[in-house]
Design a protein around this motif. Structure first.
Motif, PDB file in Angstrom:
ATOM      1  N   GLN A 157       0.846  -1.218   0.000  1.00  0.00           N
ATOM      2  CA  GLN A 157       0.000   0.000   0.000  1.00  0.00           C
ATOM      3  C   GLN A 157       0.873   1.256   0.000  1.00  0.00           C
ATOM      4  O   GLN A 157       0.605   2.217  -0.745  1.00  0.00           O
ATOM      5  N   GLU A 158       1.946   1.261   0.811  1.00  0.00           N
ATOM      6  CA  GLU A 158       2.823   2.429   0.869  1.00  0.00           C
ATOM      7  C   GLU A 158       3.586   2.600  -0.437  1.00  0.00           C
ATOM      8  O   GLU A 158       3.801   3.718  -0.906  1.00  0.00           O
TER       9      GLU A 158
ATOM     10  N   LYS B 147       1.613   4.411  -3.269  1.00  0.00           N
ATOM     11  CA  LYS B 147       1.206   5.819  -3.118  1.00  0.00           C
ATOM     12  C   LYS B 147       1.989   6.722  -4.065  1.00  0.00           C
ATOM     13  O   LYS B 147       3.125   6.424  -4.432  1.00  0.00           O
ATOM     14  N   GLU B 148       1.360   7.856  -4.425  1.00  0.00           N
ATOM     15  CA  GLU B 148       2.013   8.843  -5.280  1.00  0.00           C
ATOM     16  C   GLU B 148       2.904   9.751  -4.431  1.00  0.00           C
ATOM     17  O   GLU B 148       2.532  10.152  -3.318  1.00  0.00           O
TER      18      GLU B 148
ATOM     19  N   TYR C  47       1.403  12.037  -0.857  1.00  0.00           N
ATOM     20  CA  TYR C  47       1.768  10.911   0.013  1.00  0.00           C
ATOM     21  C   TYR C  47       1.151  11.130   1.394  1.00  0.00           C
ATOM     22  O   TYR C  47       1.696  11.840   2.245  1.00  0.00           O
ATOM     23  N   LYS C  48      -0.039  10.568   1.602  1.00  0.00           N
ATOM     24  CA  LYS C  48      -0.705  10.666   2.911  1.00  0.00           C
ATOM     25  C   LYS C  48      -0.112   9.598   3.820  1.00  0.00           C
ATOM     26  O   LYS C  48      -0.223   8.401   3.546  1.00  0.00           O
TER      27      LYS C  48
END
Length: 620
Positions: A181-182, A185-186, A190-191
Motif C-alpha cells: 500500500q505504501e 502511493k504517489e 503521500y498521505k
C-alpha cells in the motif's frame, strides 16, 4: 419576653421600652417622609441611574475583557499548533528528500547490493551504505530515522538507521500488510500512515513508513525500492517541546494516533469523537470551542494537506479563563467608584435644585392662604424659574378672576330680577292662542285657524328644548307647521317636496330643530331674493349606516367664497328668524353630539341652486 426578645424589667418600669418604640416609629416616619420628598426622590432616581450605568459599564467591561482574553488565548493556541504542524511538515519533507536522493541520485552506483559478490561490488555496496548513513547524519532529524533500507526485489539490501540491523529485516518488511500500500502511493500526494515497527531493534514502537521505488536508468537488473521509517518519538518530542501544559495530539488523515501528551483528563471515546469532527472540517486551520462530557474546551487544530497529519491542542476553558477573577475585581472596583461618585453628585445636585423648589412651595402655600402677591425671587433664568413666572402670572390672574367673579355674580343677580319681571306664563300664551283659534273657527276663517294651530304647535315644541332627539317623522311634522306659517307669510311663493327612500327611516333619530333652520335658510337666502316662485326639495336616504338628508332650493345660489364663511359663522344672518338657530349652530350641534366626521356640507351654483347635505349616523 416581648417579640421574641428578652428585655430587662426595669425598661418597663421606667417607661424606657415605650420610648424606644416611639423613637423607632418616629425614625421610620422620617425615613418615609424623606423617601417621598423631592430631594429624596432625586437622590434615589440618580442612584438608580448611576447604579444602572455602573452595572452596565461593569458588565460591558467584563464582557470586553473576557472576549479579549479569549481572543488572545485562541491566537496563542493557533500560533503554537501551526508552529508544531510546520515542524512536522519540515521533518516529513527532509525524510522524503532523503528517500528521493536514494532512489534517484546518480552518484550512488546501484549496480549491486550483494555483499557476497566480488570485492569491487562489495566495496561499492559499502560506499552506498556510508552515503545513506551520511544522509541520515546531515538531517536534523537523523536520530528519529529508525531504518533506512535500499533493496531490490531479489532480497539484496543495504540499511542504516538508529535501530539495530538484522539479516532478516528484508523478510520482516515484506511480511507486513502495509508494504504494498505504501509503495503504491504517489510521491506528490503521500498521505502518511502510522504502523508498528516490524524490526527487531524497535519492535512494537510506532513508526511512520515512507517507501518509494528506485528510479535509476543505469540499473541492469530488476527494480528495487527505498524504505525509510520515522519513529513516532519525533512527534512526541515536538509536542512535548511546545511546553504548553495542554493536551496535544497528532493523528493521521485516517484518525490513527501518532503521538499524544497530557490526555489524562479525556476519555478515549471523547478523543475519538473530537478527532473525527476535526478531520471532517474543510478548513485546514482554526480554533473552536467544543463541549464534551469532561467540560468546555478550546481546540486549536492544523491539518497538512500534503501528509494528511492532523495536529490539535485542547485547553479547558475554566483554566484558560483564570483571568476572570482579575476582570471581575476590576469591574467591581469600577462599579463602586461610579456608585460613590453618583451618590456625591446626587447629594450636591439635590441641594441646588431643592432651594428654588422650596421657594416655589412657599409661594404656592401663600396663594393657598389667599395672598396673591408676586414673589420676584422665584423668577430665575432656568426651567424652575419658568415655573415661578407661571405661578406669579397665575396668582395675578386668580386675583383678577376673583374680582371679575364678584362683579359677574352681582350682574347675574340683576339679570335674574329682570328675567323674572319679563317672564310670561307659557300656559297663558297657549290658552290665548287657543281662544283666537276658536274665534276664527266660529267666524269660519280657515287661514287664521291653520296659522294659529301651526304657531301653537311650534311654540309647544320649542318650549321643550332644542337638543333632545326625536324621530325623523316628528321632525318632519314640526317642519310642516313651520312651512304652513311661512307659505301664508309669503303667499304661496314656494313649494316643498319631501321624499324618503325607505319607510324605516321615518323612525331614525335626529336632533330636534335640525331641518327647520335649513329650510328657513332656503326661503330667506334662496327663494326670497329671487323674487319669483321656487321649489324646496327634501330628500332622505341611507348610505353605509349614515343618514343623509339633502335640502335643495332653486334660488339665487351662494358664491363659492361665502360658503366657508357661512359654516364658520362669519356671515351675518337675518334677525327675523324663527328659532334663532343658524347653519353654523346646526353644524356645531351635530359635531358635538356625533363627532367631527359628521355635520353639514354646502354645494351651490350661483343663479341655479343651493344644496345642503346633513350627515349623521343612523340611530333607531
Amino acid at each position: 419576653m416581648h417579640g421574641g426578645l428578652n428585655l430587662h424589667p426595669e425598661l418597663y418600669k421606667n417607661g424606657e421600652y415605650g420610648k424606644i418604640l416611639i423613637s423607632g416609629g418616629t425614625d421610620m416616619r422620617r425615613i418615609k417622609k424623606w423617601i417621598h420628598s423631592l430631594r429624596g426622590r432625586i437622590i434615589i432616581y440618580n442612584l438608580i441611574m448611576v447604579i444602572t450605568v455602573a452595572l452596565l459599564g461593569s458588565i460591558v467591561t467584563y464582557k470586553t475583557a473576557l472576549d479579549r482574553s479569549k481572543k488572545v488565548i485562541k491566537q496563542s493556541m493557533s500560533q503554537r499548533i501551526e508552529g508544531v504542524s510546520d515542524k512536522f511538515q519540515v521533518a516529513y519533507e527532509e525524510m522524503m528528500n532523503i528517500v528521493l536522493n536514494c532512489t534517484g541520485r546518480k552518484s550512488m552506483n546501484l549496480g549491486s547490493l550483494d555483499f557476497t559478490q566480488q570485492p569491487s561490488q562489495r566495496k561499492q555496496a559499502l560506499m552506498n551504505n556510508e552515503l545513506m548513513s551520511d544522509y541520515c547524519a546531515i538531517s536534523g532529524y537523523g536520530s528519529y530515522i529508525s531504518k533506512l533500507m535500499l533493496a531490490d526485489k531479489e532480497g539484496h539490501f543495504i540499511q542504516t538507521g538508529s535501530d539495530v540491523g538484522s539479516t532478516d529485516d528484508f523478510e520482516k518488511l515484506m511480511e507486513t500488510g502495509w508494504f504494498e500500500q505504501e509503495l503504491a502511493k504517489e510521491t506528490g500526494d503521500y498521505k502518511v500512515s502510522v504502523v508498528k515497527n516490524p524490526f527487531f531493534g524497535g519492535k512494537g514502537e510506532k513508526m511512520i513508513p515512507i517507501i518509494r521505488p528506485l528510479d535509476n536508468t543505469g540499473l541492469m537488473r530488476e527494480e528495487g525500492w527505498v524504505f525509510l521509517g520515522i519513529s513516532a518519538k519525533l512527534f512526541e518530542d515536538e509536542l512535548a517541546r511546545s511546553d504548553s501544559g495542554n493536551t496535544m495530539i497528532a493523528v493521521t488523515g485516517t484518525g490513527d494516533l501518532i503521538a499524544e501528551v497530557k490526555t489524562e483528563e479525556l476519555k478515549e471515546k471523547e478523543l475519538s469523537q473530537i478527532t473525527e469532527m476535526l478531520l471532517k472540517k474543510t478548513e485546514n486551520t482554526g480554533v473552536i470551542e467544543e463541549k464534551t462530557s469532561s467540560g468546555q474546551w478550546f481546540i486549536s487544530y492544523a491539518k497538512s494537506p500534503e501528509t494528511g497529519i492532523l495536529t490539535y491542542e485542547m485547553m479547558p476553558v475554566k483554566e484558560a479563563l483564570n483571568e476572570r477573577v482579575i476582570i471581575i475585581r476590576l469591574a467591581g472596583v469600577l462599579f463602586f467608584v461610579c456608585l460613590l461618585l453618583g451618590m456625591l453628585l446626587s447629594v450636591l445636585s439635590s441641594k441646588r435644585i431643592r432651594k428654588p423648589i422650596d421657594l416655589l412651595t412657599a409661594q404656592v402655600k401663600k396663594i393657598g392662604g389667599g395672598d396673591f402677591s408676586r414673589n420676584p425671587q422665584i423668577e430665575t433664568e432656568d426651567e424652575i424659574g419658568e415655573i415661578g413666572k407661571g405661578i406669579n402670572h397665575m396668582s395675578t390672574k386668580i386675583e383678577q378672576l376673583l374680582k371679575k367673579n364678584v362683579e359677574d355674580e352681582r350682574e347675574k343677580k340683576n339679570l335674574e330680577i329682570k328675567m323674572l319681571q319679563a317672564q310670561i306664563n307659557p300656559h297663558f300664551l297657549y290658552n290665548t292662542l287657543d281662544s283666537i283659534r276658536w274665534i276664527a273657527v266660529i267666524q269660519k276663517n280657515t287661514s287664521i285657524v291653520k296659522m294659529v294651530t301651526a304657531l301653537s304647535s311650534l311654540l309647544k315644541n320649542m318650549a321643550k328644548g332644542f337638543n333632545e332627539k326625536v324621530t325623523l317623522k316628528e321632525e318632519l311634522n314640526f317642519l310642516q307647521d313651520y312651512i304652513i306659517i311661512e307659505k301664508m307669510r309669503y303667499m304661496e311663493m314656494f313649494d316643498v317636496e319631501i321624499s324618503v327612500e325607505d319607510e324605516k327611516l321615518y323612525n331614525a333619530r335626529i336632533i330636534k330643530l335640525t331641518l327647520q333652520p335649513l329650510v328657513e335658510n332656503a326661503i330667506f337666502s334662496g327663494i326670497e331674493p329671487m323674487g319669483e316662485n321656487g321649489i324646496i326639495s327634501i330628500h332622505v336616504k341611507s348610505q353605509e349606516n349614515t343618514l343623509c338628508i339633502f335640502v335643495r332650493d332653486n334660488g339665487v345660489g351662494i358664491p363659492e367664497e361665502k360658503i366657508e364663511k357661512i359654516l364658520k359663522g362669519k356671515e351675518k344672518s337675518k334677525n327675523d328668524t324663527m328659532s334663532g338657530i343658524g347653519l353654523p349652530n346646526v353644524d356645531q350641534r351635530i359635531k358635538l353630539v356625533y363627532g367631527e366626521e359628521y355635520g353639514l356640507s354646502i354645494e351651490s351654483k350661483v343663479g341655479e341652486y343651493t344644496e345642503i347635505q346633513v350627515r349623521i349616523p343612523i340611530e333607531y
